[in-house]
Design a protein around this motif. Structure first.
Motif, PDB file in Angstrom:
ATOM      1  N   ARG A 154      -7.389  -1.717  -5.518  1.00  0.00           N
ATOM      2  CA  ARG A 154      -8.134  -0.739  -4.719  1.00  0.00           C
ATOM      3  C   ARG A 154      -7.520   0.649  -4.855  1.00  0.00           C
TER       4      ARG A 154
ATOM      5  N   GLU B 117      -8.230   4.477  -3.328  1.00  0.00           N
ATOM      6  CA  GLU B 117      -8.971   5.192  -2.298  1.00  0.00           C
ATOM      7  C   GLU B 117      -8.815   6.688  -2.529  1.00  0.00           C
TER       8      GLU B 117
ATOM      9  N   LYS C 100       0.837  -1.208   0.000  1.00  0.00           N
ATOM     10  CA  LYS C 100       0.000   0.000   0.000  1.00  0.00           C
ATOM     11  C   LYS C 100       0.864   1.246   0.000  1.00  0.00           C
TER      12      LYS C 100
ATOM     13  N   VAL D 112      -2.997  -1.537  -2.975  1.00  0.00           N
ATOM     14  CA  VAL D 112      -3.821  -0.386  -2.587  1.00  0.00           C
ATOM     15  C   VAL D 112      -3.082   0.929  -2.792  1.00  0.00           C
TER      16      VAL D 112
END
Length: 238
Positions: free
Chosen positions: A199, A201, A132, A169
């Protein structure tokens, strides 16, 4: 790191149990950590939070050799790294592959930072375990902008495919109030380089517009053949 803690006394005897470390860097602290050979054993199960000491304001005077040693011994031991307006990040990325500075890194938080797509690809090479990242985006990078518009997706897929093999992420920072219009192509290109990327965000202010723009992009001639892969990257409000 002022008196009475002008050495590594606070870190002696607890390296086996240390889980989190917060540092405000100045020139003297970097020199102390290097000379004390702190964390040279390359443990990799703790979090490091780093900022510059705004009172000293001399971190820019640290030589590249000393900063590389710091990255290799301290940052290179961390599993999670938080950076707060520290050093020029491009230099840090450039140094990392030579000193294996990000070998164990899984999570990088630098919400003030804006990277190019090329910077991110270099980071994945330097940090093969990265899962991430929290950062902004500003462009593709000069290294990619010279490639013909229609050839870029195929170039990324063939040249950088599987580069970020553990990356999943991206928390797209809105630190500087950026919108989502420049996020579409980076997400597509990162999806082609990172097989597990799933993902993205972002702020609730942008997610609806992002989804609309992405759906339109994946219907275009340039990106339609990658739609099945890119559609696996879901957008979430952070």
């Amino acid at each position: 790191m002022p008196y009475p803690f002008a050495d590594d006394v606070l870190l002696r005897g607890n390296r086996a149990t240390l889980r989190s470390l917060s540092l405000r860097l100045d020139r003297a602290t970097v020199a102390m950590l290097n000379s004390s050979r702190v964390f040279e054993d390359k443990r990799n199960n703790f979090k490091v939070s780093i900022s510059k000491d705004i009172r000293a304001n001399d971190i820019h005077l640290v030589s590249k050799v000393d900063m590389n040693q710091f990255i290799g011994n301290m940052v290179g031991s961390a599993q999670s790294l938080e950076l707060y307006h520290m050093i020029p990040f491009n230099e840090l990325i450039a140094a990392a592959p030579q000193i294996h500075g990000f070998k164990h890194l899984q999570n990088l938080y630098a919400d003030w930072l804006e990277l190019s797509v090329f910077n991110m690809l270099c980071l994945f090479k330097a940090a093969p375990a990265l899962v991430k990242i929290t950062c902004g985006i500003f462009n593709l990078g000069a290294e990619l902008e010279g490639i013909a518009f229609g050839d870029l997706p195929d170039y990324i897929a063939s040249t950088y495919g599987n580069t970020g093999k553990h990356f999943q992420v991206w928390n797209k920072s809105s630190y500087k109030g950026t919108d989502c219009k420049d996020t579409i192509e980076p997400v597509i290109l990162l999806a082609l380089a990172c097989p597990k990327f799933c993902r993205i965000e972002m702020s609730s202010d942008f997610v609806s517009d992002y989804r609309t723009r992405m759906a339109e992009a994946l219907l275009s001639d340039k990106y339609s053949k990658y739609a099945s892969r890119v559609s696996k990257v879901r957008s979430y409000v952070c």
